[in-house]
Design a protein around this motif. Structure first.
Motif, PDB file in Angstrom:
ATOM      1  N   SER A 219      16.093 -44.654  61.481  1.00 41.35           N
ATOM      2  CA  SER A 219      16.596 -45.190  60.217  1.00 41.35           C
ATOM      3  C   SER A 219      18.042 -44.777  59.936  1.00 41.35           C
ATOM      4  N   ILE A 220      18.433 -43.606  60.390  1.00 44.51           N
ATOM      5  CA  ILE A 220      19.763 -43.086  60.042  1.00 44.51           C
ATOM      6  C   ILE A 220      20.896 -44.043  60.415  1.00 44.51           C
ATOM      7  N   PRO A 221      20.959 -44.552  61.660  1.00 43.61           N
ATOM      8  CA  PRO A 221      22.106 -45.411  62.005  1.00 43.61           C
ATOM      9  C   PRO A 221      22.030 -46.831  61.447  1.00 43.61           C
ATOM     10  N   ILE A 222      20.887 -47.242  60.896  1.00 44.88           N
ATOM     11  CA  ILE A 222      20.767 -48.626  60.419  1.00 44.88           C
ATOM     12  C   ILE A 222      20.724 -48.716  58.899  1.00 44.88           C
ATOM     13  N   SER A 223      20.882 -47.574  58.222  1.00 48.88           N
ATOM     14  CA  SER A 223      20.758 -47.554  56.763  1.00 48.88           C
ATOM     15  C   SER A 223      22.124 -47.482  56.097  1.00 48.88           C
ATOM     16  N   THR A 224      22.178 -47.970  54.851  1.00 48.95           N
ATOM     17  CA  THR A 224      23.443 -48.007  54.112  1.00 48.95           C
ATOM     18  C   THR A 224      23.609 -46.852  53.144  1.00 48.95           C
ATOM     19  N   GLY A 225      22.599 -46.037  52.995  1.00 49.31           N
ATOM     20  CA  GLY A 225      22.673 -44.903  52.087  1.00 49.31           C
ATOM     21  C   GLY A 225      21.380 -44.110  52.144  1.00 49.31           C
ATOM     22  N   VAL A 226      21.290 -43.053  51.346  1.00 47.99           N
ATOM     23  CA  VAL A 226      20.126 -42.170  51.388  1.00 47.99           C
ATOM     24  C   VAL A 226      18.852 -42.899  50.968  1.00 47.99           C
ATOM     25  N   LEU A 227      18.917 -43.648  49.871  1.00 48.73           N
ATOM     26  CA  LEU A 227      17.738 -44.374  49.403  1.00 48.73           C
ATOM     27  C   LEU A 227      17.275 -45.395  50.436  1.00 48.73           C
ATOM     28  N   ASP A 228      18.219 -46.128  51.005  1.00 53.59           N
ATOM     29  CA  ASP A 228      17.881 -47.114  52.035  1.00 53.59           C
ATOM     30  C   ASP A 228      17.277 -46.426  53.250  1.00 53.59           C
ATOM     31  N   MET A 229      17.777 -45.257  53.589  1.00 49.56           N
ATOM     32  CA  MET A 229      17.242 -44.507  54.725  1.00 49.56           C
ATOM     33  C   MET A 229      15.797 -44.080  54.465  1.00 49.56           C
ATOM     34  N   ILE A 230      15.509 -43.633  53.256  1.00 46.13           N
ATOM     35  CA  ILE A 230      14.143 -43.224  52.904  1.00 46.13           C
ATOM     36  C   ILE A 230      13.199 -44.420  52.982  1.00 46.13           C
ATOM     37  N   ILE A 231      13.633 -45.544  52.421  1.00 43.59           N
ATOM     38  CA  ILE A 231      12.798 -46.755  52.444  1.00 43.59           C
ATOM     39  C   ILE A 231      12.560 -47.215  53.877  1.00 43.59           C
ATOM     40  N   ASN A 232      13.603 -47.231  54.682  1.00 41.20           N
ATOM     41  CA  ASN A 232      13.465 -47.657  56.079  1.00 41.20           C
ATOM     42  C   ASN A 232      12.550 -46.725  56.862  1.00 41.20           C
ATOM     43  N   THR A 233      12.677 -45.434  56.618  1.00 41.26           N
ATOM     44  CA  THR A 233      11.816 -44.461  57.299  1.00 41.26           C
ATOM     45  C   THR A 233      10.356 -44.708  56.963  1.00 41.26           C
ATOM     46  N   LEU A 234      10.069 -44.893  55.688  1.00 42.50           N
ATOM     47  CA  LEU A 234       8.695 -45.143  55.260  1.00 42.50           C
ATOM     48  C   LEU A 234       8.167 -46.457  55.820  1.00 42.50           C
ATOM     49  N   LEU A 235       9.017 -47.482  55.819  1.00 40.72           N
ATOM     50  CA  LEU A 235       8.595 -48.778  56.358  1.00 40.72           C
ATOM     51  C   LEU A 235       8.213 -48.668  57.828  1.00 40.72           C
ATOM     52  N   ILE A 236       9.061 -48.046  58.618  1.00 43.56           N
ATOM     53  CA  ILE A 236       8.807 -47.940  60.056  1.00 43.56           C
ATOM     54  C   ILE A 236       7.554 -47.112  60.325  1.00 43.56           C
ATOM     55  N   ALA A 237       7.422 -45.981  59.623  1.00 40.34           N
ATOM     56  CA  ALA A 237       6.270 -45.107  59.839  1.00 40.34           C
ATOM     57  C   ALA A 237       4.968 -45.766  59.393  1.00 40.34           C
ATOM     58  N   LEU A 238       4.980 -46.385  58.218  1.00 43.28           N
ATOM     59  CA  LEU A 238       3.747 -46.979  57.682  1.00 43.28           C
ATOM     60  C   LEU A 238       3.360 -48.263  58.406  1.00 43.28           C
ATOM     61  N   PHE A 239       4.339 -49.052  58.831  1.00 51.24           N
ATOM     62  CA  PHE A 239       4.013 -50.227  59.637  1.00 51.24           C
ATOM     63  C   PHE A 239       3.354 -49.801  60.945  1.00 51.24           C
ATOM     64  N   THR A 240       3.843 -48.715  61.534  1.00 51.31           N
ATOM     65  CA  THR A 240       3.252 -48.225  62.780  1.00 51.31           C
ATOM     66  C   THR A 240       1.788 -47.874  62.582  1.00 51.31           C
ATOM     67  N   ASN A 241       1.485 -47.136  61.529  1.00 54.69           N
ATOM     68  CA  ASN A 241       0.088 -46.765  61.291  1.00 54.69           C
ATOM     69  C   ASN A 241      -0.746 -47.954  60.831  1.00 54.69           C
ATOM     70  N   PHE A 242      -0.131 -48.892  60.115  1.00 52.03           N
ATOM     71  CA  PHE A 242      -0.837 -50.092  59.668  1.00 52.03           C
ATOM     72  C   PHE A 242      -1.450 -50.835  60.851  1.00 52.03           C
ATOM     73  N   PHE A 243      -0.700 -50.937  61.947  1.00 49.62           N
ATOM     74  CA  PHE A 243      -1.235 -51.646  63.106  1.00 49.62           C
ATOM     75  C   PHE A 243      -2.272 -50.820  63.845  1.00 49.62           C
ATOM     76  N   ASN A 244      -2.260 -49.509  63.700  1.00 51.01           N
ATOM     77  CA  ASN A 244      -3.380 -48.695  64.185  1.00 51.01           C
ATOM     78  C   ASN A 244      -4.652 -49.072  63.437  1.00 51.01           C
ATOM     79  N   LEU A 245      -4.527 -49.275  62.133  1.00 47.52           N
ATOM     80  CA  LEU A 245      -5.687 -49.650  61.308  1.00 47.52           C
ATOM     81  C   LEU A 245      -6.222 -51.030  61.681  1.00 47.52           C
ATOM     82  N   MET A 246      -5.326 -51.911  62.104  1.00 53.90           N
ATOM     83  CA  MET A 246      -5.736 -53.271  62.458  1.00 53.90           C
ATOM     84  C   MET A 246      -6.397 -53.353  63.829  1.00 53.90           C
ATOM     85  N   ASP A 247      -6.093 -52.417  64.703  1.00 53.67           N
ATOM     86  CA  ASP A 247      -6.513 -52.515  66.103  1.00 53.67           C
ATOM     87  C   ASP A 247      -7.927 -51.963  66.312  1.00 53.67           C
ATOM     88  N   LEU A 248      -8.901 -52.609  65.678  1.00 50.88           N
ATOM     89  CA  LEU A 248     -10.287 -52.170  65.810  1.00 50.88           C
ATOM     90  C   LEU A 248     -11.200 -53.247  66.375  1.00 50.88           C
TER      91      LEU A 248
END
Length: 266
Positions: free
Chosen positions: A126-155
């Motif tokens: 997230s650090i190199p693709i974000s425009t500020g601290v808030l954007d970095m936090i949002i991007n980090t959460l999006l990437i992490a939660l999307f990753t786990n979301f697809f773990n939940l789907m893969d059943l």
């Protein structure tokens, strides 16, 4: 022309390599019973990586987009974490609550490692693709939660990949052309593997579902605006809260339309 090259390379290349990966995984003993108790090779999601890397190299050669390296790093790192869970994991703990409860008791589960390592990968990406601290936090959460979301789907066979294709279709019209190239480079490889998954001839495992999740997370983080990102983040948080208390599979089976779509192709 570049789209055609990416589609051809990803699809055909993955179709050619998939049998070799199956043989390699079976010979190593990485076979697990699926929901029908049939033994099939697991962690087949690693077969996505070679042609995704080839396609990213093609994009980087012709377009020189700086974010391509960050994207591919995130994909490979998350797949590595998934392979660790596929090969070393046990199912004595489940869900965020279960894994972190075990961690607080002094026991590191592969699920907790995957969550912590995945969070660090998401932050790093997230650090190199974000425009500020808030954007970095949002991007980090999006990437992490999307990753786990697809773990939940893969059943169930094909479910996570169907959700992946649907997610790509939903974001594709709204992301810039340079980000679309990344999407095409990944989708084509997943399409090449899809017949094995939908027919339950192989299990992509977290090695694959992590790739689907981080791929979508990066596309959203790179290509969508702040409002769309917040909407996606709220959706992900709600799904994870629901998944801690209820079975996603039972919810899908309890809905006629979702159950019908879920079973198409099996």
């Amino acid at each position: 022309m570049l789209y055609f090259v990416l589609i051809l390379a990803g699809f055909a290349g993955t179709r050619i390599l998939t049998p070799y990966f199956k043989d390699m995984i079976c010979e190593s003993g990485m076979v697990r019973k699926n929901y029908k108790e049939d033994p099939i090779p697991v962690s087949m999601g690693m077969s996505f990586l070679p042609l995704m890397l080839v396609n990213c190299a093609i994009i980087l050669y012709f377009e020189k987009y700086e974010f391509v390296g960050t994207y591919m790093f995130a994909v490979m790192a998350m797949s590595f974490a998934g392979i660790i869970d596929d090969t070393m994991g046990n199912r004595s703990s489940s869900g965020f609550k279960g894994h972190f409860k075990a961690l607080f008791k002094g026991k590191l589960t592969t699920g907790a490692f995957k969550a912590l390592f995945g969070g660090l990968v998401a932050l790093f990406a997230s650090i190199p693709i974000s425009t500020g601290v808030l954007d970095m936090i949002i991007n980090t959460l999006l990437i992490a939660l999307f990753t786990n979301f697809f773990n939940l789907m893969d059943l169930r066979p094909g479910r996570a990949i169907k959700v992946y294709f649907t997610s790509c279709a939903a974001v594709f019209p709204f992301i810039p052309n340079d980000i679309r190239l990344l999407a095409v480079g990944s989708i084509s490889s997943v399409m090449g593997y899809f017949p094995e998954d939908i027919k339950a001839r192989a299990m992509m495992g977290d090695a694959g579902s992590n790739v689907l999740g981080v791929s979508i997370g990066m596309l959203v983080a790179l290509g969508l605006g702040g409002g769309a990102k917040m909407g996606a983040l709220i959706f992900l948080v709600l799904v994870h809260l629901i998944a801690e208390k209820y079975s996603i599979t039972k919810m899908i089976e309890g809905n006629r339309l979702l159950d019908y779509v879920d079973k198409i192709g099996r």
